[in-house]
Write an enzyme that holds these catalytic residues in place. Structure first.
Site, short mmCIF file in Angstrom:
data_model
loop_
_atom_site.label_atom_id
_atom_site.label_comp_id
_atom_site.label_asym_id
_atom_site.label_seq_id
_atom_site.Cartn_x
_atom_site.Cartn_y
_atom_site.Cartn_z
N GLY A 20 0.71 -1.37 -0.15
CA GLY A 20 -0.13 -0.16 -0.11
C GLY A 20 0.66 1.36 0.06
O GLY A 20 2.08 1.26 0.55
N GLY A 22 0.99 4.84 1.78
CA GLY A 22 0.58 5.71 2.95
C GLY A 22 0.55 6.99 2.69
O GLY A 22 1.26 7.69 2.04
N ASP A 50 -3.63 4.34 1.39
CA ASP A 50 -4.07 4.31 2.82
C ASP A 50 -4.05 5.58 3.49
O ASP A 50 -3.10 6.30 3.24
CB ASP A 50 -3.31 3.45 3.58
CG ASP A 50 -3.43 3.18 4.97
OD1 ASP A 50 -4.03 2.32 5.47
OD2 ASP A 50 -3.10 4.21 5.82
N TYR A 55 -5.10 12.39 9.01
CA TYR A 55 -4.11 12.67 8.39
C TYR A 55 -4.51 14.12 7.87
O TYR A 55 -3.49 14.53 7.44
CB TYR A 55 -3.67 11.86 7.19
CG TYR A 55 -3.43 10.24 7.93
CD1 TYR A 55 -3.30 9.95 9.11
CD2 TYR A 55 -3.40 9.54 6.99
CE1 TYR A 55 -3.06 8.68 9.45
CE2 TYR A 55 -3.04 8.02 7.37
CZ TYR A 55 -2.92 7.79 8.62
OH TYR A 55 -2.68 6.42 9.08
N LYS A 84 -10.01 5.88 7.69
CA LYS A 84 -9.95 5.32 9.12
C LYS A 84 -10.94 6.11 9.82
O LYS A 84 -10.80 7.69 9.53
CB LYS A 84 -8.56 5.24 9.90
CG LYS A 84 -7.99 4.27 9.09
CD LYS A 84 -6.41 4.37 9.70
CE LYS A 84 -5.37 3.81 8.78
NZ LYS A 84 -4.80 4.55 7.57
N HIS A 117 -9.41 3.48 14.21
CA HIS A 117 -8.03 3.61 14.55
C HIS A 117 -7.28 2.95 15.91
O HIS A 117 -6.32 2.79 15.94
CB HIS A 117 -8.10 5.39 14.35
CG HIS A 117 -7.01 5.88 13.62
ND1 HIS A 117 -6.85 6.90 12.99
CD2 HIS A 117 -5.70 5.39 13.48
CE1 HIS A 117 -5.62 7.09 12.25
NE2 HIS A 117 -5.04 6.43 12.59
N ASN A 141 -4.36 -1.22 15.52
CA ASN A 141 -3.63 -0.86 16.89
C ASN A 141 -4.69 -1.71 18.02
O ASN A 141 -4.52 -1.53 19.02
CB ASN A 141 -3.63 0.45 17.51
CG ASN A 141 -2.95 1.33 16.44
OD1 ASN A 141 -1.71 1.07 16.00
ND2 ASN A 141 -3.38 2.27 16.02
N GLN A 164 -4.33 -3.23 11.69
CA GLN A 164 -3.20 -2.50 10.95
C GLN A 164 -2.41 -1.97 12.25
O GLN A 164 -2.89 -1.24 12.98
CB GLN A 164 -3.84 -1.38 10.13
CG GLN A 164 -2.61 -0.43 9.69
CD GLN A 164 -2.94 0.73 8.98
OE1 GLN A 164 -2.61 1.88 9.14
NE2 GLN A 164 -3.50 0.47 7.63
N TYR A 190 2.06 -0.48 9.36
CA TYR A 190 2.57 0.82 9.25
C TYR A 190 3.96 0.98 9.81
O TYR A 190 4.42 0.17 10.51
CB TYR A 190 1.36 1.77 9.71
CG TYR A 190 1.10 2.02 11.05
CD1 TYR A 190 2.12 2.63 12.33
CD2 TYR A 190 0.10 1.46 11.77
CE1 TYR A 190 1.90 2.43 13.42
CE2 TYR A 190 -0.36 1.45 13.06
CZ TYR A 190 0.58 2.29 13.88
OH TYR A 190 0.49 1.99 15.26
N ARG A 197 10.75 10.15 10.45
CA ARG A 197 10.41 11.53 9.81
C ARG A 197 9.28 12.19 10.48
O ARG A 197 9.17 13.14 10.74
CB ARG A 197 9.83 11.21 8.40
CG ARG A 197 8.62 10.45 8.25
CD ARG A 197 7.93 10.83 6.64
NE ARG A 197 8.56 10.31 5.70
CZ ARG A 197 8.61 9.06 5.36
NH1 ARG A 197 7.70 8.49 5.70
NH2 ARG A 197 9.48 8.73 4.25
N GLN A 244 5.42 5.02 2.55
CA GLN A 244 5.20 6.36 2.21
C GLN A 244 6.43 7.16 2.01
O GLN A 244 7.43 6.91 2.70
CB GLN A 244 4.37 6.87 3.61
CG GLN A 244 3.65 8.17 3.18
CD GLN A 244 4.22 9.47 3.89
OE1 GLN A 244 4.99 9.46 4.83
NE2 GLN A 244 4.17 10.56 3.01
N PHE A 246 7.65 11.05 -0.22
CA PHE A 246 7.53 12.02 -1.16
C PHE A 246 8.34 12.02 -2.35
O PHE A 246 8.50 13.00 -3.04
CB PHE A 246 7.58 13.31 -0.47
CG PHE A 246 6.44 13.34 0.55
CD1 PHE A 246 5.17 13.74 0.30
CD2 PHE A 246 6.70 13.35 2.02
CE1 PHE A 246 4.08 13.69 1.45
CE2 PHE A 246 5.73 13.44 3.11
CZ PHE A 246 4.35 13.36 2.71
#
Length: 297
Positions: A20, A22, A50, A55, A84, A117, A141, A164, A190, A197, A244, A246
């Site tokens: 996936g 993120g 995801d 977020y 979520k 979540h 969690n 997750q 995750y 970061r 994830q 960028f």
């Protein structure tokens, strides 16, 4: 989509892509970066995206999905979108309206997976599935005792398809993974590459996973990057990692995880890296009676 992309079957008959993309980001990263990164990810072949209300990027993620659909790059049915439910919307009467708002922001009629979540009852999510707003429902969690409680609940209509959790070489979750497999629940990871970061949430003195010398040796031997080895390790154990970035080169490179296999010896070596390091212990919830990390797994 890369023909090498693989799928994992969920206990309700649907399939989730084995890797996936993120969209969680730290506060200093502008939302425009999320739009850019999601566009890039779909463009290079990711189909499992995801995201989450928490977020604050659902709108950007929705824009990226819609632009790729309009451009003919993907069809909606090729995509697997997860969002979520956040902890402030747990009262049963708030669940469906929360999902509807997420769908509005994502510009979608349904999501493929809706997760709670943090550990709370599942009942209100079942109604969202019945209403066609979500294809599969899962949790995030949860420890094994909290999962057990849900599975043993009288009148449970839909079993969660996944849990997750934070999972990586330093926290390989072997006991929780075995438990989930025994109940036909997929473990989604995750923090699959470590999560330095997120400066506002992670202790910056924690060890940097991708600099681990043993991991780097295995990477050198396989002529792959440490990140690819860390992801392949999870995939070979049946875990679905969410990654994830960028950076275009990293986003592209992570998809190469389906192009090679790790030997049983390498897997055993990597198993040895587990040290129960949790980058995201969410200490702000530590006093909550349902805080999930008081249990061993």
């Amino acid at each position: 989509m890369s023909s090498k992309q693989q799928f994992v079957k969920l206990n309700d008959g649907h399939f989730i892509h084995a890797l996936g993309f993120g969209t969680c980001k730290s506060q200093e990263v502008p939302n425009s970066k999320s739009l850019e990164a999601t566009n890039l990810a779909i463009g290079v072949g990711y189909r499992h995206i995801d995201t989450a209300f928490a977020y604050h990027v659902e709108e950007e993620v929705g824009q990226a999905i819609q632009s790729k659909i309009k451009a003919g790059v993907v069809k909606r049915e090729d995509m697997f979108i997860t969002t979520k439910l956040w902890g402030t919307c747990l009262r049963p009467e708030l669940v469906q309206p929360s999902l509807e708002k997420s769908l509005e922001r994502l510009q979608l009629d349904y999501v493929d997976l809706y997760l709670i979540h943090y550990p709370v009852p599942l009942k209100a999510l079942e109604k969202c599935k019945d209403a066609g707003l979500v294809k599969s429902i899962g949790v995030s969690n949860f420890n094994h005792k909290q999962l057990e409680r849900i599975l043993n609940k009288p009148g449970l209509k839909y079993k969660p398809v996944c849990n997750q959790v934070e999972c990586h070489l330093y926290l390989n979750q072997s006991k929780l993974l075995d438990y989930c497999k025994s109940k036909d629940i997929v473990l989604v990871a995750y923090g699959a590459l470590g999560t330095q970061r997120y400066k506002e949430w992670v202790d910056q003195n924690s060890p940097v996973l991708l600099h681990d010398p043993v991991l780097c040796d295995v990477a050198k031997k396989n002529k792959r990057s440490p990140a690819l080895i860390a992801l392949r390790y999870l995939i070979q154990r049946g875990v679905v990692p969410v990654v994830q970035s960028f950076k275009e080169n990293e986003i592209k490179e992570n998809l190469q995880v389906f192009e090679f296999q790790l030997s049983p010896e390498d897997m055993k070596t990597l198993d040895g890296l587990n040290r129960n390091v949790r980058y995201l212990p969410t200490k702000c919830f530590a006093d909550h009676p349902e805080y999930p990390y008081s249990e061993e797994y």
